[in-house]
Design a protein around this motif. Structure first.
Motif, short mmCIF file in Angstrom:
data_model
loop_
_atom_site.label_atom_id
_atom_site.label_comp_id
_atom_site.label_asym_id
_atom_site.label_seq_id
_atom_site.Cartn_x
_atom_site.Cartn_y
_atom_site.Cartn_z
N LEU A 27 0.83 -1.20 0.00
CA LEU A 27 0.00 0.00 0.00
C LEU A 27 0.87 1.25 0.00
O LEU A 27 0.59 2.20 -0.74
N ARG A 28 1.92 1.25 0.80
CA ARG A 28 2.84 2.39 0.82
C ARG A 28 3.51 2.58 -0.54
O ARG A 28 3.64 3.70 -1.04
N SER A 29 3.91 1.47 -1.16
CA SER A 29 4.53 1.54 -2.48
C SER A 29 3.55 2.07 -3.51
O SER A 29 3.90 2.89 -4.37
N TRP A 30 2.30 1.61 -3.46
CA TRP A 30 1.29 2.06 -4.40
C TRP A 30 1.03 3.56 -4.25
O TRP A 30 0.92 4.28 -5.25
N LEU A 31 0.94 4.04 -3.01
CA LEU A 31 0.71 5.47 -2.79
C LEU A 31 1.87 6.31 -3.29
O LEU A 31 1.68 7.37 -3.89
N GLY A 32 3.09 5.83 -3.06
CA GLY A 32 4.26 6.56 -3.56
C GLY A 32 4.29 6.59 -5.07
O GLY A 32 4.61 7.61 -5.69
N THR A 33 3.96 5.47 -5.70
CA THR A 33 3.94 5.40 -7.16
C THR A 33 2.86 6.30 -7.73
O THR A 33 3.07 6.99 -8.74
N ARG A 34 1.71 6.34 -7.09
CA ARG A 34 0.62 7.20 -7.55
C ARG A 34 1.02 8.67 -7.46
O ARG A 34 0.76 9.46 -8.36
N SER A 35 1.68 9.03 -6.38
CA SER A 35 2.14 10.41 -6.22
C SER A 35 3.15 10.78 -7.29
O SER A 35 3.09 11.86 -7.88
N GLU A 36 4.07 9.87 -7.56
CA GLU A 36 5.08 10.14 -8.59
C GLU A 36 4.43 10.22 -9.97
O GLU A 36 4.84 11.02 -10.81
N LEU A 37 3.42 9.40 -10.21
CA LEU A 37 2.71 9.43 -11.49
C LEU A 37 2.05 10.79 -11.71
O LEU A 37 2.12 11.35 -12.81
N HIS A 38 1.45 11.35 -10.67
CA HIS A 38 0.81 12.66 -10.80
C HIS A 38 1.85 13.74 -11.11
O HIS A 38 1.62 14.60 -11.96
N SER A 39 3.00 13.68 -10.45
CA SER A 39 4.02 14.70 -10.71
C SER A 39 4.60 14.53 -12.11
O SER A 39 4.86 15.51 -12.80
N ARG A 40 4.78 13.28 -12.54
CA ARG A 40 5.31 13.06 -13.89
C ARG A 40 4.30 13.45 -14.95
O ARG A 40 4.68 13.90 -16.03
N SER A 41 3.02 13.27 -14.69
CA SER A 41 1.99 13.67 -15.65
C SER A 41 2.03 15.18 -15.88
O SER A 41 1.91 15.65 -17.01
N GLY A 42 2.22 15.92 -14.82
CA GLY A 42 2.36 17.37 -14.96
C GLY A 42 3.59 17.74 -15.76
O GLY A 42 3.56 18.64 -16.61
N GLU A 43 4.67 17.02 -15.53
CA GLU A 43 5.91 17.27 -16.27
C GLU A 43 5.73 16.93 -17.75
O GLU A 43 6.22 17.66 -18.61
N VAL A 44 5.01 15.85 -18.04
CA VAL A 44 4.76 15.47 -19.43
C VAL A 44 3.93 16.54 -20.13
O VAL A 44 4.20 16.91 -21.28
N GLY A 45 2.93 17.07 -19.45
CA GLY A 45 2.12 18.14 -20.04
C GLY A 45 2.94 19.37 -20.33
O GLY A 45 2.79 20.00 -21.38
N GLN A 46 3.83 19.70 -19.41
CA GLN A 46 4.69 20.87 -19.61
C GLN A 46 5.64 20.65 -20.78
O GLN A 46 5.85 21.54 -21.61
N LEU A 47 6.20 19.45 -20.89
CA LEU A 47 7.10 19.15 -22.00
C LEU A 47 6.36 19.11 -23.33
O LEU A 47 6.92 19.51 -24.36
#
Length: 113
Positions: free
Chosen positions: A36-56
């Protein structure tokens, strides 16, 4: 007599079953904690990377527009002139000391008026 029986300890098998249930719940909780901790961390990183992808993607769009704009004939001619190229039949004149001339003439006569 009923009062004495209610204050007695439950049988050992009942206590063992209770402790076994608590231990089983603790083990299940521990087994779910790390994934569960790993899933939450991955989900958080996915949200930050999605923002980065939009910016790029926006940056890529802007760069593609700049490349298309720089490939027009007027743009190429302007860039060539900045590099010092001239058209056939033209003469290139290099004027030096313009800043010193402007500085000297700005002191005289108050700006040319």
């Amino acid at each position: 007599m009923a009062v004495a029986r209610s204050s007695r300890r439950p049988p050992a098998t009942t206590l063992a079953r209770r402790w076994l249930a608590v231990l089983l719940i603790a083990m299940i909780g521990y087994a779910y904690y790390h994934p569960l901790r790993s899933w939450l961390g991955t989900r958080s990183e996915l949200h930050s990377r999605s923002g980065e992808v939009g910016q790029l993607a926006a940056q890529e769009h802007e760069l593609r527009q700049r490349v298309q704009a720089s490939q027009t004939l007027d743009s190429v001619a302007r860039q060539a002139r900045q590099l010092g190229y001239i058209r056939p039949g033209e003469h290139l004149f290099i004027v030096k000391g313009i800043k010193a001339w402007q500085k000297a003439h700005s002191r005289i006569g108050g700006g040319g008026k």
